[in-house]
Design a protein around this motif. Structure first.
Motif, PDB file in Angstrom:
ATOM      1  N   PRO A  18       0.836  -1.208   0.000  1.00 30.88           N
ATOM      2  CA  PRO A  18       0.000   0.000   0.000  1.00 30.88           C
ATOM      3  C   PRO A  18       0.869   1.256   0.000  1.00 30.88           C
ATOM      4  N   TYR A  19       0.488   2.216  -0.816  1.00 27.71           N
ATOM      5  CA  TYR A  19       1.241   3.455  -0.969  1.00 27.71           C
ATOM      6  C   TYR A  19       0.288   4.635  -0.920  1.00 27.71           C
ATOM      7  N   LEU A  20       0.762   5.759  -0.383  1.00 23.45           N
ATOM      8  CA  LEU A  20      -0.008   6.992  -0.407  1.00 23.45           C
ATOM      9  C   LEU A  20       0.187   7.668  -1.757  1.00 23.45           C
ATOM     10  N   TRP A  21      -0.940   8.046  -2.385  1.00 25.64           N
ATOM     11  CA  TRP A  21      -0.911   8.747  -3.670  1.00 25.64           C
ATOM     12  C   TRP A  21      -1.540  10.122  -3.485  1.00 25.64           C
ATOM     13  N   ALA A  22      -0.908  11.153  -4.044  1.00 24.33           N
ATOM     14  CA  ALA A  22      -1.422  12.519  -3.957  1.00 24.33           C
ATOM     15  C   ALA A  22      -2.144  12.885  -5.248  1.00 24.33           C
ATOM     16  N   ARG A  23      -3.222  13.638  -5.117  1.00 28.15           N
ATOM     17  CA  ARG A  23      -3.987  14.082  -6.275  1.00 28.15           C
ATOM     18  C   ARG A  23      -3.152  15.050  -7.110  1.00 28.15           C
ATOM     19  N   LEU A  24      -3.061  14.797  -8.404  1.00 26.19           N
ATOM     20  CA  LEU A  24      -2.370  15.693  -9.331  1.00 26.19           C
ATOM     21  C   LEU A  24      -3.126  15.686 -10.652  1.00 26.19           C
ATOM     22  N   ASP A  25      -3.832  16.773 -10.935  1.00 25.55           N
ATOM     23  CA  ASP A  25      -4.582  16.872 -12.185  1.00 25.55           C
ATOM     24  C   ASP A  25      -3.662  17.296 -13.320  1.00 25.55           C
ATOM     25  N   ARG A  26      -3.827  16.627 -14.445  1.00 28.20           N
ATOM     26  CA  ARG A  26      -3.118  17.035 -15.657  1.00 28.20           C
ATOM     27  C   ARG A  26      -3.888  18.174 -16.281  1.00 28.20           C
ATOM     28  N   LYS A  27      -3.231  19.313 -16.478  1.00 22.78           N
ATOM     29  CA  LYS A  27      -3.920  20.505 -16.964  1.00 22.78           C
ATOM     30  C   LYS A  27      -3.402  20.918 -18.345  1.00 22.78           C
ATOM     31  N   PRO A  28      -4.249  21.623 -19.120  1.00 21.13           N
ATOM     32  CA  PRO A  28      -3.824  22.053 -20.466  1.00 21.13           C
ATOM     33  C   PRO A  28      -2.650  23.031 -20.390  1.00 21.13           C
ATOM     34  N   ASN A  29      -1.818  23.012 -21.415  1.00 21.35           N
ATOM     35  CA  ASN A  29      -0.777  24.024 -21.504  1.00 21.35           C
ATOM     36  C   ASN A  29      -1.415  25.358 -21.892  1.00 21.35           C
ATOM     37  N   LYS A  30      -0.633  26.417 -21.886  1.00 15.28           N
ATOM     38  CA  LYS A  30      -1.172  27.763 -22.087  1.00 15.28           C
ATOM     39  C   LYS A  30      -1.903  27.897 -23.426  1.00 15.28           C
ATOM     40  N   GLN A  31      -1.326  27.345 -24.463  1.00  9.35           N
ATOM     41  CA  GLN A  31      -1.933  27.471 -25.791  1.00  9.35           C
ATOM     42  C   GLN A  31      -3.258  26.712 -25.881  1.00  9.35           C
ATOM     43  N   ALA A  32      -3.274  25.483 -25.354  1.00  8.81           N
ATOM     44  CA  ALA A  32      -4.497  24.678 -25.406  1.00  8.81           C
ATOM     45  C   ALA A  32      -5.580  25.272 -24.505  1.00  8.81           C
ATOM     46  N   ASP A  33      -5.178  25.803 -23.354  1.00  2.00           N
ATOM     47  CA  ASP A  33      -6.143  26.414 -22.447  1.00  2.00           C
ATOM     48  C   ASP A  33      -6.800  27.626 -23.090  1.00  2.00           C
ATOM     49  N   LYS A  34      -6.037  28.396 -23.840  1.00  4.37           N
ATOM     50  CA  LYS A  34      -6.576  29.568 -24.537  1.00  4.37           C
ATOM     51  C   LYS A  34      -7.606  29.139 -25.574  1.00  4.37           C
ATOM     52  N   ARG A  35      -7.294  28.077 -26.329  1.00  6.72           N
ATOM     53  CA  ARG A  35      -8.243  27.565 -27.329  1.00  6.72           C
ATOM     54  C   ARG A  35      -9.520  27.052 -26.660  1.00  6.72           C
ATOM     55  N   PHE A  36      -9.350  26.358 -25.519  1.00  7.59           N
ATOM     56  CA  PHE A  36     -10.493  25.776 -24.819  1.00  7.59           C
ATOM     57  C   PHE A  36     -11.424  26.870 -24.280  1.00  7.59           C
ATOM     58  N   PRO A  90       2.482   8.831  -6.750  1.00  5.88           N
ATOM     59  CA  PRO A  90       2.849   8.241  -5.456  1.00  5.88           C
ATOM     60  C   PRO A  90       3.693   9.192  -4.626  1.00  5.88           C
ATOM     61  N   VAL A  91       3.456   9.193  -3.329  1.00  6.00           N
ATOM     62  CA  VAL A  91       4.248  10.003  -2.394  1.00  6.00           C
ATOM     63  C   VAL A  91       5.413   9.146  -1.920  1.00  6.00           C
ATOM     64  N   GLU A  92       6.584   9.434  -2.434  1.00  9.16           N
ATOM     65  CA  GLU A  92       7.760   8.636  -2.102  1.00  9.16           C
ATOM     66  C   GLU A  92       8.325   9.043  -0.738  1.00  9.16           C
ATOM     67  N   LYS A  93       9.046   8.135  -0.134  1.00  2.00           N
ATOM     68  CA  LYS A  93       9.692   8.401   1.149  1.00  2.00           C
ATOM     69  C   LYS A  93      10.685   9.550   0.994  1.00  2.00           C
ATOM     70  N   ASN A  94      10.666  10.488   1.931  1.00  2.00           N
ATOM     71  CA  ASN A  94      11.574  11.642   1.943  1.00  2.00           C
ATOM     72  C   ASN A  94      11.439  12.515   0.696  1.00  2.00           C
ATOM     73  N   SER A  95      10.236  12.525   0.110  1.00  2.00           N
ATOM     74  CA  SER A  95       9.988  13.367  -1.062  1.00  2.00           C
ATOM     75  C   SER A  95      10.115  14.841  -0.686  1.00  2.00           C
ATOM     76  N   LYS A  96      10.844  15.616  -1.496  1.00  2.05           N
ATOM     77  CA  LYS A  96      10.979  17.052  -1.245  1.00  2.05           C
ATOM     78  C   LYS A  96       9.699  17.784  -1.620  1.00  2.05           C
ATOM     79  N   GLN A  97       9.102  17.410  -2.749  1.00  2.00           N
ATOM     80  CA  GLN A  97       7.885  18.066  -3.198  1.00  2.00           C
ATOM     81  C   GLN A  97       6.710  17.772  -2.271  1.00  2.00           C
ATOM     82  N   TYR A  98       6.666  16.544  -1.741  1.00  2.14           N
ATOM     83  CA  TYR A  98       5.562  16.131  -0.875  1.00  2.14           C
ATOM     84  C   TYR A  98       6.084  15.796   0.532  1.00  2.14           C
TER      85      TYR A  98
END
Length: 271
Positions: A18-36, A90-98
């Motif tokens: 079992p591992y802890l997973w953090a929510r991370l949404d994939r979002k459009p880049n600037k150009q695609a977001d502008k079109r959307f 996944p939230v890795e052990k000693n992760s700097k970001q998480y």
């Protein structure tokens, strides 16, 4: 269910455990977001927007996976109505970001620091070390010193304090009707309403979330409902042969094991 934070996590199997997973949404880049956005405001908004999932989205880590409920077409995830692809990392052990997320899990002993009601005394909160296997496929929220402005006044800069809350752990007893005035009165006048929001779990599987901000009410509050309850530390580690690092959060809670506090913000850690 009382909503007590916004850092959404889940526990799933990774590399056989079992591992802890953090929510991370994939979002459009600037150009695609502008079109959307241009598409949404055009007369064509009744039609489906055509995404190129290979080129229209910002990069994510290789370990990223889409959420299970996401629709798939030709083996590729389909963005939701907001143009996002919800997913997990996944939230890795000693992760700097998480780092605050990883502080509440110990993969070596397979446990996580969790806040919930004491099983024997409903009016009492309990902080305990829970086996990761008991949390599989649940969603949880991280609260603490360095999360979302720390509305519960937990810990300090020198001794930060964090833990996970399983969704559904805190249920509303006197549920208000789904009407604007009833909700407004409940959040403003009811002691139990001194919370961030509510999530209704409907019979058809749908979820309805109401945040205080949806009603024009402020958050955070100087005195939350969560901080009106006594809390006990009950690590439940007798069956484990645990030798933690001195400065880790688990070891700090062991130092105050079995102690009872009038409220969460009264808990003080000292390495």
């Amino acid at each position: 269910m009382v909503k007590e934070g916004t850092q959404i996590h889940t526990f799933r199997i990774k590399i056989g455990q079992p591992y802890l997973w953090a929510r991370l949404d994939r979002k459009p880049n600037k150009q695609a977001d502008k079109r959307f956005k241009k598409f949404l405001h055009s007369k064509e908004s009744s039609k489906a927007f055509l995404w190129n999932t290979e080129e229209d989205f910002k990069p994510v880590p290789e370990c990223w996976i889409p959420a299970k409920e996401i629709e798939q077409q030709n083996g590729k995830p389909v963005p939701d109505e907001n143009g996002h692809i919800p997913g997990w990392v996944p939230v890795e052990k000693n992760s700097k970001q998480y780092c605050w997320h990883s502080s509440v899990v110990n993969y070596e002993f397979g446990i996580a620091l969790v806040l919930r009601h004491d099983p024997d005394e409903p009016g009492l909160l309990e902080i305990s070390a829970v086996p990761l296997s008991e949390l599989l496929e649940q969603t949880l929220e991280l609260i603490g010193t360095n999360i979302n402005g720390n509305p519960y006044g937990l810990g300090s800069k020198k001794y930060p304090l964090h833990f996970l809350i399983p969704h559904g752990a805190f249920q509303v007893r006197n549920l208000p009707a789904l009407k604007h005035n009833d909700l407004l009165s409940w959040f403003e006048d009811c002691r139990e309403g001194k919370i961030e929001g509510i999530v209704w779990h409907c019979g058809d599987g749908c979820l309805i979330k109401v945040h205080r901000h949806h009603l024009g009410l402020c958050w955070p509050l100087p005195d939350t409902y969560m901080n009106s309850k006594p809390v006990i530390v009950n690590m439940n580690l007798n069956k484990y042969d645990c030798a933690f690092d001195n400065e880790c959060l688990f070891n700090q809670f062991l130092k105050i094991d079995k102690q009872k506090f009038d409220r969460l913000k009264d808990i003080m850690l000292d390495v």
